[in-house]
Scaffold this active site. Structure first.
Site, PDB file in Angstrom:
ATOM      1  N   ARG A   1       1.292 -13.409  -1.420  1.00 51.37           N
ATOM      2  CA  ARG A   1       0.695 -13.148  -2.728  1.00 51.37           C
ATOM      3  C   ARG A   1       0.384 -11.665  -2.830  1.00 51.37           C
ATOM      4  O   ARG A   1       0.580 -10.910  -1.876  1.00 51.37           O
ATOM      5  CB  ARG A   1      -0.610 -13.932  -2.874  1.00 51.37           C
ATOM      6  CG  ARG A   1      -1.602 -13.646  -1.744  1.00 51.37           C
ATOM      7  CD  ARG A   1      -2.929 -14.335  -1.909  1.00 51.37           C
ATOM      8  NE  ARG A   1      -3.755 -14.263  -0.718  1.00 51.37           N
ATOM      9  CZ  ARG A   1      -4.507 -13.225  -0.370  1.00 51.37           C
ATOM     10  NH1 ARG A   1      -4.531 -12.132  -1.139  1.00 51.37           N
ATOM     11  NH2 ARG A   1      -5.238 -13.249   0.728  1.00 51.37           N
TER      12      ARG A   1
ATOM     13  N   GLU B   1       1.287  -8.531   7.644  1.00 52.29           N
ATOM     14  CA  GLU B   1       0.157  -7.983   8.387  1.00 52.29           C
ATOM     15  C   GLU B   1       0.520  -7.833   9.864  1.00 52.29           C
ATOM     16  O   GLU B   1       1.059  -8.752  10.487  1.00 52.29           O
ATOM     17  CB  GLU B   1      -1.064  -8.882   8.232  1.00 52.29           C
ATOM     18  CG  GLU B   1      -1.479  -9.054   6.780  1.00 52.29           C
ATOM     19  CD  GLU B   1      -2.890  -9.589   6.624  1.00 52.29           C
ATOM     20  OE1 GLU B   1      -3.510  -9.936   7.644  1.00 52.29           O
ATOM     21  OE2 GLU B   1      -3.361  -9.656   5.480  1.00 52.29           O
TER      22      GLU B   1
ATOM     23  N   GLY C   1      -9.396 -15.992   7.395  1.00 51.76           N
ATOM     24  CA  GLY C   1     -10.774 -15.542   7.232  1.00 51.76           C
ATOM     25  C   GLY C   1     -11.615 -15.637   8.488  1.00 51.76           C
ATOM     26  O   GLY C   1     -12.836 -15.721   8.414  1.00 51.76           O
TER      27      GLY C   1
ATOM     28  N   HIS D   1      -5.794  -3.041  12.074  1.00 53.62           N
ATOM     29  CA  HIS D   1      -5.164  -3.989  11.152  1.00 53.62           C
ATOM     30  C   HIS D   1      -4.347  -3.164  10.159  1.00 53.62           C
ATOM     31  O   HIS D   1      -4.897  -2.495   9.295  1.00 53.62           O
ATOM     32  CB  HIS D   1      -6.250  -4.788  10.433  1.00 53.62           C
ATOM     33  CG  HIS D   1      -5.731  -5.768   9.421  1.00 53.62           C
ATOM     34  ND1 HIS D   1      -6.104  -7.087   9.416  1.00 53.62           N
ATOM     35  CD2 HIS D   1      -4.878  -5.632   8.377  1.00 53.62           C
ATOM     36  CE1 HIS D   1      -5.497  -7.706   8.416  1.00 53.62           C
ATOM     37  NE2 HIS D   1      -4.757  -6.832   7.772  1.00 53.62           N
TER      38      HIS D   1
END
EC number: 6.4.1.4
Length: 422
Positions: free
Chosen positions: A289, A272, A161, A205
């Site tokens: 997840r 990612e 985050g 991203h």
């Protein structure tokens, strides 16, 4: 309705995220809750305590107790809270409850950035040049930053985050930014260890949806572009990533599958990557997840990924082979936030005085946990809903997204929905 093979799963506890409980999967859903609209659609519901998450959604013992009380054979952890908690996955295993997620070892290996980078490099997955070593002395870190070449990123090893993350553009500001990153990392994760990475200018991203099963199979379901972010939080996600050639798409997917197989991955996961302007891509991290933005992948592949999770947790093989997974059209997801645009988009809270949404249809999904008259809590993430649209191509999907956002009206005493034109 269908019968799950292998292990018997007839009842699932949904630990958080109401839109998962709303799926009709032929198994009973038992949500744990505070105040959520999906209770009407659930078979049973149990309160797990006061609103603060430490006393409810993060209480492993309470959630295990509800699973036992309700006689649920499995727990779906949702997207946040305990979904990537190795200790919770272990506890489920000890209690004889199926954790609908990867093995604890995969959560552990992917949860620490330095460990995951080493595993990925060994598996032949491209990684950003950097330093992920044990020596955390100021001098060592500064030397490696100089070797890598500025600009560099300082990242908390246990980060997420955007916490404990700093961009350093010159040697002169390295020490100040290092100390700042360490302070934030210590406060957020109780661990001030950092790593140094080359900073990729004008980055994208791009993440790949992967699935593994208990039989050693792994597949990818193409990629999502999640570059539109604010304060390191995603706002708009799309699938597939625009402007990517088929050969790059194939390389991305195959790299993600190598990543999953390197940790014997089971269930839904997201690998990612950071991509530069020349479409070179580098492993960033793996989310062990289901992601909030998984619906855009469902829209372009015609799949139900929650159903896949349940089938795989019950011991079945992945429902489709890699060749059978096809990409059709384009999808966008816009996260609907309870934020105040006139106050630097700070989170808002209070009663929803008015709420109207676009009409749902096969190419428009509204996933929400609130209704008009509900109270938006200060205790949770300000994301209160998701709008997902699909069309035959990107331009048509973008037009549909803009139109649908205009139909989305939220008003509260403290905030309103602002639609910004690009």
């Amino acid at each position: 309705k269908y019968k799950l093979a292998g292990k018997k799963i007839t009842k699932v506890l949904i630990a958080n995220r109401g839109e998962i409980a709303c799926r009709k999967l032929g198994v009973q859903s038992v949500p744990s809750f505070k105040h959520v609209m999906f209770l009407k659609q659930a078979d049973e519901a149990y309160s797990i305590g006061p609103a603060p998450s430490q006393q409810s959604y993060l209480s492993m013992e309470k959630i295990i107790q509800v699973a036992k009380t309700s006689a649920a054979q499995a727990i779906h952890p949702g997207y946040g809270f305990l979904s990537e908690n190795m200790e919770f996955a272990e506890l489920c295993k000890q209690e004889g409850i199926i954790f609908i997620g990867p093995p604890p070892s995969a959560i552990r290996d992917m949860g620490i950035k330095s460990t995951s980078k080493s595993i990925m490099a060994a598996a032949g997955v491209p990684v950003v040049e950097g330093y992920h070593g044990e020596d955390q002395s100021d001098q060592c870190l500064k030397e490696h930053a100089g070797r890598i070449g500025y600009p560099v990123m300082i990242k908390a090893v246990r980060g997420g985050g955007g916490k404990g993350m700093r961009i350093v553009r010159s040697e002169q500001e390295f020490q100040e930014q290092l100390e700042s990153a360490r302070r934030e990392a210590k406060k957020s994760f109780s661990d001030d260890a950092v790593l140094i990475e080359k900073f990729v200018d004008t980055p994208r991203h791009v993440e790949v949806q992967v699935f593994g099963d208990h039989h050693g199979n792994a597949v990818y379901l193409f990629e999502r572009d999640c570059s539109v972010q604010r304060r390191h939080q995603k706002i708009i996600e799309e699938a597939p990533a625009p402007g990517i050639k088929p050969e790059v798409r194939k390389k991305l997917g195959e790299a993600a599958v190598r990543a999953a197989k390197a940790v014997n991955y089971v269930g839904a996961g997201t690998v990612e990557f950071i991509m530069d302007s020349k479409h070179n891509f580098y492993f960033m991290e793996m989310n062990t997840r289901l992601q909030v933005e998984h619906p855009v992948t469902e829209m372009i592949t015609g799949t139900d990924l929650v159903e896949w999770q349940l089938r795989i947790a019950a011991g079945e093989k992945i429902p489709l082979s890699q060749e059978e997974i096809t990409l059709q059209g384009h999808a966008f997801e816009a996260r609907i936030y309870a934020e105040d645009p006139s106050n630097n988009f700070m989170p808002g809270a209070g009663p929803l005085v008015h709420l109207s949404t676009p009409r749902a249809d096969p190419s428009t999904r509204i996933e929400t946990g609130v209704r008009q008259g509900d109270e938006v809590s200060v205790h949770y993430d300000p994301m209160i809903a998701k709008l997902v649209v699909w069309a035959a191509d990107r331009q048509a999907a973008l037009t549909k997204l803009r139109y649908s956002l205009r139909q989305y009206n939220i008003n509260s005493l403290h905030f309103h929905l602002a639609v910004e034109e690009d």
